[in-house]
Design a protein around this motif. Sequence first.
Motif, PDB file in Angstrom:
ATOM      1  N   VAL A   1      34.530  44.175  48.973  1.00 32.71           N
ATOM      2  CA  VAL A   1      34.973  44.710  47.683  1.00 32.71           C
ATOM      3  C   VAL A   1      34.753  46.221  47.690  1.00 32.71           C
ATOM      4  O   VAL A   1      33.632  46.705  47.553  1.00 32.71           O
ATOM      5  CB  VAL A   1      34.215  44.048  46.513  1.00 32.71           C
ATOM      6  CG1 VAL A   1      34.640  44.673  45.183  1.00 32.71           C
ATOM      7  CG2 VAL A   1      34.468  42.549  46.499  1.00 32.71           C
ATOM      8  N   ALA A   2      35.854  46.954  47.881  1.00 34.47           N
ATOM      9  CA  ALA A   2      35.817  48.423  47.895  1.00 34.47           C
ATOM     10  C   ALA A   2      36.650  48.923  46.720  1.00 34.47           C
ATOM     11  O   ALA A   2      37.499  49.792  46.873  1.00 34.47           O
ATOM     12  CB  ALA A   2      36.343  48.949  49.226  1.00 34.47           C
ATOM     13  N   GLY A   3      36.381  48.351  45.555  1.00 34.71           N
ATOM     14  CA  GLY A   3      37.226  48.578  44.378  1.00 34.71           C
ATOM     15  C   GLY A   3      36.836  49.772  43.532  1.00 34.71           C
ATOM     16  O   GLY A   3      37.300  49.905  42.401  1.00 34.71           O
TER      17      GLY A   3
ATOM     18  N   ASP B   1      48.769  45.074  45.699  1.00 35.48           N
ATOM     19  CA  ASP B   1      48.608  43.885  44.851  1.00 35.48           C
ATOM     20  C   ASP B   1      47.239  43.937  44.169  1.00 35.48           C
ATOM     21  O   ASP B   1      46.335  44.661  44.609  1.00 35.48           O
ATOM     22  CB  ASP B   1      48.706  42.618  45.721  1.00 35.48           C
ATOM     23  CG  ASP B   1      49.077  41.371  44.911  1.00 35.48           C
ATOM     24  OD1 ASP B   1      49.154  41.464  43.663  1.00 35.48           O
ATOM     25  OD2 ASP B   1      49.275  40.312  45.529  1.00 35.48           O
ATOM     26  N   TYR B   2      47.115  43.148  43.124  1.00 35.95           N
ATOM     27  CA  TYR B   2      45.848  43.039  42.388  1.00 35.95           C
ATOM     28  C   TYR B   2      45.250  41.680  42.709  1.00 35.95           C
ATOM     29  O   TYR B   2      45.911  40.660  42.509  1.00 35.95           O
ATOM     30  CB  TYR B   2      46.120  43.158  40.881  1.00 35.95           C
ATOM     31  CG  TYR B   2      44.871  43.160  40.041  1.00 35.95           C
ATOM     32  CD1 TYR B   2      44.168  44.343  39.812  1.00 35.95           C
ATOM     33  CD2 TYR B   2      44.390  41.980  39.478  1.00 35.95           C
ATOM     34  CE1 TYR B   2      43.011  44.350  39.047  1.00 35.95           C
ATOM     35  CE2 TYR B   2      43.230  41.984  38.711  1.00 35.95           C
ATOM     36  CZ  TYR B   2      42.555  43.173  38.502  1.00 35.95           C
ATOM     37  OH  TYR B   2      41.407  43.180  37.749  1.00 35.95           O
ATOM     38  N   VAL B   3      44.049  41.648  43.217  1.00 38.05           N
ATOM     39  CA  VAL B   3      43.454  40.368  43.604  1.00 38.05           C
ATOM     40  C   VAL B   3      42.223  40.050  42.751  1.00 38.05           C
ATOM     41  O   VAL B   3      41.606  40.947  42.165  1.00 38.05           O
ATOM     42  CB  VAL B   3      43.073  40.342  45.107  1.00 38.05           C
ATOM     43  CG1 VAL B   3      44.294  40.549  45.983  1.00 38.05           C
ATOM     44  CG2 VAL B   3      42.025  41.395  45.425  1.00 38.05           C
ATOM     45  N   THR B   4      41.901  38.786  42.692  1.00 40.73           N
ATOM     46  CA  THR B   4      40.746  38.347  41.890  1.00 40.73           C
ATOM     47  C   THR B   4      39.855  37.423  42.721  1.00 40.73           C
ATOM     48  O   THR B   4      40.308  36.803  43.688  1.00 40.73           O
ATOM     49  CB  THR B   4      41.213  37.577  40.629  1.00 40.73           C
ATOM     50  OG1 THR B   4      42.118  36.544  41.043  1.00 40.73           O
ATOM     51  CG2 THR B   4      41.902  38.496  39.634  1.00 40.73           C
TER      52      THR B   4
ATOM     53  N   GLY C   1      30.011  52.962  45.142  1.00 36.44           N
ATOM     54  CA  GLY C   1      28.989  53.904  44.676  1.00 36.44           C
ATOM     55  C   GLY C   1      29.042  55.269  45.346  1.00 36.44           C
ATOM     56  O   GLY C   1      28.037  55.970  45.413  1.00 36.44           O
ATOM     57  N   LEU C   2      30.235  55.675  45.779  1.00 31.76           N
ATOM     58  CA  LEU C   2      30.334  56.965  46.480  1.00 31.76           C
ATOM     59  C   LEU C   2      30.217  58.160  45.540  1.00 31.76           C
ATOM     60  O   LEU C   2      29.998  59.283  45.996  1.00 31.76           O
ATOM     61  CB  LEU C   2      31.656  57.046  47.249  1.00 31.76           C
ATOM     62  CG  LEU C   2      31.804  56.098  48.441  1.00 31.76           C
ATOM     63  CD1 LEU C   2      33.196  56.242  49.050  1.00 31.76           C
ATOM     64  CD2 LEU C   2      30.741  56.366  49.501  1.00 31.76           C
ATOM     65  N   GLY C   3      30.381  57.937  44.257  1.00 34.06           N
ATOM     66  CA  GLY C   3      30.174  59.001  43.273  1.00 34.06           C
ATOM     67  C   GLY C   3      30.991  60.245  43.566  1.00 34.06           C
ATOM     68  O   GLY C   3      32.179  60.179  43.902  1.00 34.06           O
TER      69      GLY C   3
ATOM     70  N   ARG D   1      35.221  58.633  39.252  1.00 34.04           N
ATOM     71  CA  ARG D   1      34.256  58.541  40.359  1.00 34.04           C
ATOM     72  C   ARG D   1      33.472  57.235  40.201  1.00 34.04           C
ATOM     73  O   ARG D   1      33.001  56.928  39.098  1.00 34.04           O
ATOM     74  CB  ARG D   1      33.280  59.719  40.312  1.00 34.04           C
ATOM     75  CG  ARG D   1      33.922  61.093  40.388  1.00 34.04           C
ATOM     76  CD  ARG D   1      32.850  62.181  40.318  1.00 34.04           C
ATOM     77  NE  ARG D   1      33.423  63.524  40.222  1.00 34.04           N
ATOM     78  CZ  ARG D   1      33.688  64.142  39.061  1.00 34.04           C
ATOM     79  NH1 ARG D   1      33.419  63.558  37.901  1.00 34.04           N
ATOM     80  NH2 ARG D   1      34.211  65.353  39.068  1.00 34.04           N
ATOM     81  N   PRO D   2      33.287  56.508  41.292  1.00 30.53           N
ATOM     82  CA  PRO D   2      32.479  55.291  41.196  1.00 30.53           C
ATOM     83  C   PRO D   2      30.994  55.662  41.229  1.00 30.53           C
ATOM     84  O   PRO D   2      30.428  55.901  42.290  1.00 30.53           O
ATOM     85  CB  PRO D   2      32.902  54.489  42.433  1.00 30.53           C
ATOM     86  CG  PRO D   2      33.586  55.444  43.345  1.00 30.53           C
ATOM     87  CD  PRO D   2      33.872  56.717  42.629  1.00 30.53           C
ATOM     88  N   ALA D   3      30.383  55.740  40.058  1.00 27.81           N
ATOM     89  CA  ALA D   3      29.022  56.273  39.937  1.00 27.81           C
ATOM     90  C   ALA D   3      28.013  55.146  39.762  1.00 27.81           C
ATOM     91  O   ALA D   3      28.071  54.395  38.790  1.00 27.81           O
ATOM     92  CB  ALA D   3      28.958  57.230  38.748  1.00 27.81           C
TER      93      ALA D   3
END
Length: 367
Positions: free
Chosen positions: A201-203, A173-176, A331-333, A307-309
């Motif tokens: 928040v691990a988005g 699901d998509y949450v806000t 921010g795991l890049g 990549r979450p940079a």
Amino acid sequence: MRAIVIGAGMFGASTALQLARSGVEVTVYDHGHPGKATMAGAGIVCPWATQVEEPKWYEMYAAGARFYGDLVGYLDAQGERDLGYRKVGALVTSENRADFDAAGARIAARVKTAPEAGEVQLLSPAEAQAKFPVLKGDLPAWFLPGGARVDARLLSAAMLRAAVALGARYHSDYVTLERREDGVILRDGQGARLEADEIIVAGGAWAAQILAPLGIDHPVKPQKGQIVHLRLNGTATADWPVLLPMSSYYMLTFDDSRVVVGATRENDSGFDYRVTAAGQAEVLGAGMALCPGLAQAELIETRIGFRPAGPTIKPIFGRVPGIAGLSVANGLGAGGISIGPYAGKLLADLLTGAPAEQDLSPYAPGA
Ligand code: FAD
């Protein structure tokens, strides 16, 4: 305690599992955006050769690789064995002699405190080619027996299943999020209000979109990676080591005669989920220059991941200052398959009040 984790990539799945192991009532929501980094990540877990010198990041990268021993053992005990994880070793090489020597010195210094890397060997070009048969024949290599690869799709799914076996719930699901004076409101895709003591928040690359309605300018942006999967039909590639040529490219193999060649690093890409001619040419060109034997391989697919940079190479995780019950895990890049499982454990420890294994202040949101 009830926790809601938004995002089930490497970071969210690990955080959910570790919270569930601590007895937390966990619910996970994952939209599975096209370009979810965990679905495209190569899967190399070999920190000791990296050219990155940032000390806190390297500490986390190395600890992340070490943590795999615990994690794989735990999952095995839960019956989760299909992870694509194998310590195939790593070949570190370079076309440039000075870079090759520098890599050797760097590795030698680092493995002193990392017995899990195994005993480093210097291989002649012929010995290196014997381990990775499509490699060109004039490159010596350092061989690190402890280098590993993993299928991040399988591992993240296994962590999630293990969390569910402990009572966690999972929703596609998509949450806000919405800001209220007394905190944060979370809504599911139908607009129903969700209750939790802790929201994580691990988005990944989409986290800034989740946090923007709260007035938070989250500094993580998408960095597009195009990564090519080839098949050497009839060749058993499963035991080939990871190949690290000390450039931004690399190779690794999986069980089905697959050779993976990565990857572009496209900053300012936005969420452009397209295989481009330039990206394909860049990766294939780099791969075939190093491994001419790949020219006749079958092109199976090109995966795209964002990549979450963050603004620095360090991950960003911990409680968001000023908003009770809200945490970020991001921010795991380019190193998130290595770091994500361990960072998820560190975050779960923080949220459950378990003793901290290390000082997390360098990774705190807003630090
Ligand atoms: P993601 O995996 O992107 O997951 C975030 C999730 O959050 C997504 O499923 C998304 O849909 C969900 N989400 C976002 N917003 C919402 C919302 N509002 N509601 C519900 N769900 C939402 N690392 C290594 O260590 N070794 C490697 O060899 C390696 N190779 C890589 C190669 C490539 C080409 C790429 C792209 C990455 C590579 N990485 C590697 C890095 C690694 O893949 C990433 O750092 C890691 O997967 C990031 O995980 P994540 O959980 O933070 O984000």
